[in-house]
Motif scaffolding. Structure first.
Motif, short mmCIF file in Angstrom:
data_model
loop_
_atom_site.label_atom_id
_atom_site.label_comp_id
_atom_site.label_asym_id
_atom_site.label_seq_id
_atom_site.Cartn_x
_atom_site.Cartn_y
_atom_site.Cartn_z
N VAL A 1 0.84 -1.20 0.00
CA VAL A 1 0.00 0.00 0.00
C VAL A 1 0.88 1.25 0.00
O VAL A 1 0.60 2.21 -0.73
CB VAL A 1 -0.97 -0.02 1.21
N LYS A 2 1.94 1.25 0.79
CA LYS A 2 2.85 2.40 0.81
C LYS A 2 3.49 2.60 -0.56
O LYS A 2 3.63 3.74 -1.02
CB LYS A 2 3.93 2.21 1.87
N ILE B 1 2.24 1.74 -3.47
CA ILE B 1 1.21 2.25 -4.39
C ILE B 1 0.99 3.73 -4.16
O ILE B 1 0.88 4.52 -5.11
CB ILE B 1 -0.10 1.45 -4.22
N GLU B 2 0.95 4.16 -2.89
CA GLU B 2 0.75 5.58 -2.59
C GLU B 2 1.90 6.42 -3.12
O GLU B 2 1.68 7.50 -3.67
CB GLU B 2 0.59 5.77 -1.08
N LYS B 3 3.14 5.93 -2.95
CA LYS B 3 4.30 6.66 -3.48
C LYS B 3 4.21 6.76 -4.99
O LYS B 3 4.52 7.80 -5.57
CB LYS B 3 5.61 5.98 -3.08
N GLU C 1 1.53 6.83 -6.81
CA GLU C 1 0.51 7.82 -7.14
C GLU C 1 1.04 9.24 -6.96
O GLU C 1 0.74 10.13 -7.76
CB GLU C 1 -0.73 7.61 -6.27
N GLU C 2 1.83 9.47 -5.90
CA GLU C 2 2.41 10.79 -5.68
C GLU C 2 3.35 11.16 -6.82
O GLU C 2 3.33 12.29 -7.32
CB GLU C 2 3.18 10.82 -4.36
#
Length: 104
Positions: free
Chosen positions: A43-44, A46-48, A50-51
């Motif tokens: 999840v981390k 994926i978030e990175k 997206e950023e």
């Protein structure tokens, strides 16, 4: 007397569940912990991603016209800086020339 001993033994009998976990339950708990750790890391990541994608979208122009405008703007800034530096250099040269003439 025999009856008293039987009663004492009956009192020692317990119906509570075993406090220890079976090997299967221990393995299941360990697998759940590993799964949570891996999914949290995913999840981390994926978030990175997206950023980064958002930052790239902001930095990259959407149209050719916008790209040309940004390029010409950057070229103008570069020319302005070059002219400024050249002007400062000419000013210093004139200053030094004037000092040299005054000393002669």
């Amino acid at each position: 007397m025999f009856r008293q001993q039987f009663v004492r033994q009956a009192r020692l009998f317990s119906t509570t569940p075993v406090a220890r976990k079976s090997p299967v339950e221990t393995i299941k708990d360990a697998a759940k912990a590993v799964d949570r750790t891996i999914s949290g890391a995913a999840v981390k990541g994926i978030e990175k991603g997206e950023e980064v994608a958002g930052a790239v979208k902001e930095a990259v122009p959407e149209t050719k016209g916008e790209a040309k405008g940004q390029a010409s703007e950057m070229a103008g800034k570069a020319k302005g800086t070059a002219n400024e530096v050249a002007g400062e250099a000419k000013g210093k040269a004139q200053e030094l020339k004037g000092e040299a003439k005054s000393k002669m």
